[in-house]
Design an enzyme around this catalytic site. Structure first.
Site, mmCIF file in Angstrom:
data_model
loop_
_atom_site.group_PDB
_atom_site.id
_atom_site.type_symbol
_atom_site.label_atom_id
_atom_site.label_comp_id
_atom_site.label_asym_id
_atom_site.label_seq_id
_atom_site.Cartn_x
_atom_site.Cartn_y
_atom_site.Cartn_z
ATOM 1 N N ALA A 2 1.002 3.889 8.679
ATOM 2 C CA ALA A 2 1.630 3.019 7.684
ATOM 3 C C ALA A 2 3.122 2.949 7.965
ATOM 4 O O ALA A 2 3.793 3.974 7.985
ATOM 5 C CB ALA A 2 1.370 3.577 6.295
ATOM 6 N N CYS A 3 3.658 1.755 8.208
ATOM 7 C CA CYS A 3 5.052 1.599 8.602
ATOM 8 C C CYS A 3 5.631 0.332 7.984
ATOM 9 O O CYS A 3 4.907 -0.448 7.372
ATOM 10 C CB CYS A 3 5.175 1.512 10.131
ATOM 11 S SG CYS A 3 4.355 2.877 11.019
ATOM 12 N N THR A 4 6.942 0.127 8.149
ATOM 13 C CA THR A 4 7.601 -1.096 7.721
ATOM 14 C C THR A 4 8.600 -1.491 8.801
ATOM 15 O O THR A 4 9.345 -0.636 9.300
ATOM 16 C CB THR A 4 8.340 -0.919 6.388
ATOM 17 O OG1 THR A 4 7.471 -0.304 5.439
ATOM 18 C CG2 THR A 4 8.810 -2.253 5.855
ATOM 19 N N GLU A 95 3.519 -1.337 14.220
ATOM 20 C CA GLU A 95 3.257 -1.619 12.815
ATOM 21 C C GLU A 95 1.754 -1.834 12.669
ATOM 22 O O GLU A 95 1.204 -2.805 13.202
ATOM 23 C CB GLU A 95 4.011 -2.880 12.395
ATOM 24 C CG GLU A 95 3.864 -3.244 10.940
ATOM 25 C CD GLU A 95 4.751 -2.402 10.053
ATOM 26 O OE1 GLU A 95 4.389 -2.225 8.876
ATOM 27 O OE2 GLU A 95 5.805 -1.921 10.529
#
Length: 503
Positions: A2-4, A95
């Site tokens: 989980a990334c941004t 991502e």
């Protein structure tokens, strides 16, 4: 994971730089320690072996030196995450993004299948290797490319040959261009060049919302894709929004998802980032064009003003400040404050902001801004990328929890400061500002000192500047740890105001 991600084109940034940045977040319930490393050409493997996918393949014989941010604990792959190579090309991977059943049925993901039964006996099925994934992408791509465009081409070819076991978005940049690649099923992919005057916001969701097939199949000026994309889409009825002339379509509609989970986990992050960077557009109230749960928030847009490194840090640390959804705030209700997944979350492992600066000598162009741990409580600082080694303070993370480690010190600061957020906020903000200001100062002073330097003097000067930054960072981080430990200790539930004066 989980990334941004945020991407900023050169005409949208404060100094003409291209900027790609990503939070690397561990999955729920995990906290993966990270470290930094420079991989020299002599140390790059010639045969690469994937841990998750259980297969090996040969790599080219002429790798470039590159920086990386691998996992600190060995045994489950490299996960190099982000870095520059010596040709001033940056890569950030990955991502994790979403898809839908139609895509995954038309081109299944290539997951590892262990053997079943006993070899030599009836019914035995041998193991089947998996494809490439986040564990692998930087290591097998970044050392072999001379431009962002070449990064898309190399990774695209690898995806078509070996496949992937997950849906991912990957960023490439050089001093002129930024490209964003999204995997589509097991072997297909699309890529779009980020407009120079725009920024892109990417939560964990397939993002590209406009695509030109004619350009991808022809000149490839702004778009690229796997060669059979048009045919594959038609055969599997995926061209949901293809226009009348058969050229343009919306990949997010064709390949992505619009699930209830997206409205809790993904779309609110894009909404908040764009709310910060285009505040005049109106994001709140009954007349808002977009809400936290809108499915049509644009993939890219032109910002109201030029964007800075500090803007990147702010939005990638965000917990919905100034809205009813802030987990540390006073607005809204207890329910709204936990309604949406923050960007600055407890599971942030590292933030890499990869800046390629124009108008400076090539050796000084690549600046890797870094932060470890939970972003609301850490500081972003710069390192020159064209070096043969990085400071030990940033590279020697181990499984052992110790305040001597920059990664672990940041984790300790976050958990202590979170417990008394408002009491610790001033100390944390002062630390963040001082480290950012010192970072800009070191970049400026180093460039000035090298204005008339011989080429052979530059590498040592860049390494010395990085050591100066790391030394100041260590001192400031340890002081902040002491401050938040004191403040939060004073607020412990078992405190009592009466005491005697003897010890």
């Amino acid at each position: 994971m989980a990334c941004t991600t945020i991407l900023i084109g050169k005409r949208a940034s404060f100094d003409g730089s291209t900027i790609i940045a990503r939070n690397e977040d561990s999955p729920n319930g995990q906290f993966e320690p990270k470290r930094m490393e420079v991989v020299l050409a002599a140390d790059q493997p010639r045969t690469y072996t994937s841990v998750a996918s259980h297969f090996s393949f040969e790599l080219p014989a002429n790798p470039l030196r590159y920086t990386s941010v691998p996992d600190a604990i060995e045994g489950h792959g490299i996960w190099a995450a982000a870095g520059f190579n010596e040709r001033n090309v940056a890569m950030s991977a990955t991502e994790t993004i979403t898809s839908n059943e139609r895509v995954l049925g038309a081109d299944p993901l290539v997951g590892y299948q262990p053997a079943t039964g006993t070899e030599g006996e009836a019914g035995y099925v041998p193991a089947r290797r998996g494809g490439l994934g986040e564990e692998d992408f930087v290591t097998v791509t970044l050392p072999y490319i001379a431009s962002a465009r070449e990064g898309v081409e190399r990774l695209g070819a690898l995806l078509e040959e070996y496949g992937t076991y997950e849906m991912n978005g990957i960023a490439f940049s050089d001093v002129d261009e930024i490209w964003w690649l999204e995997t589509v099923g097991g072997h297909h992919w699309i890529a779009r060049r980020v407009p120079d005057d725009a920024y892109v916001t990417m939560p964990n969701q397939l993002g590209i919302d406009w695509f030109d097939l004619d350009d991808a199949e022809g000149a490839r000026r702004e778009f690229m894709a796997s060669a059979d994309l048009r045919t594959w889409m038609a055969e599997n009825h995926l061209d949901l929004t293809l226009d009348a002339d058969g050229s343009t379509f919306n990949p997010r509609e064709a390949f992505g998802s619009h699930s209830d989970a997206d409205h809790v986990y993904n779309t609110p992050r894009a909404w908040y980032m764009q709310r910060c960077l285009n505040p005049s557009d109106g994001w709140d109230g009954e007349g808002a064009a977009f809400t936290p749960e809108s499915d049509d928030i644009p993939w890219c847009r032109v910002p109201e003003r030029k964007l800075t490194i500090e803007d990147v840090k702010y939005v990638l640390s965000a917990h919905y400040q100034g809205t009813p959804y802030d987990c540390y705030g006073w607005q809204g209700t207890p329910a709204t404050r936990v309604a949406y997944r923050p960007i600055g979350i407890n599971r942030n492992g590292q933030l890499a902001v990869l800046q390629l600066r124009p108008g400076v000598p090539e050796a000084l162009s690549a600046v890797q801004w870094m932060a470890f741990g939970s972003n609301p409580f850490n500081a972003l600082f710069p390192l020159f990328g064209n070096v043969d080694e990085l400071p030990a303070y940033l590279c020697e993370t181990t499984a052992r929890v110790t305040s001597e480690s920059f990664y672990w010190a940041n984790r300790l600061i976050a958990v202590l400061a979170d417990a008394r957020f408002h009491e610790n906020a001033a100390a944390v903000e002062s630390y963040q500002q001082k480290m950012g200001a010192l970072g800009h100062q070191i970049l400026r002073e180093t460039a000035a000192s090298l204005a008339d330097a011989a080429a052979e003097e530059v590498p040592a000067a860049l390494a010395a500047a990085n050591e100066r930054m790391a030394s100041a960072l260590k001192d400031a981080t340890e002081r902040l740890l002491g401050q938040v430990l004191y403040t939060t200790s004073c607020g412990m539930s078992n405190g009592f105001s009466m005491s005697d004066n003897e010890r």
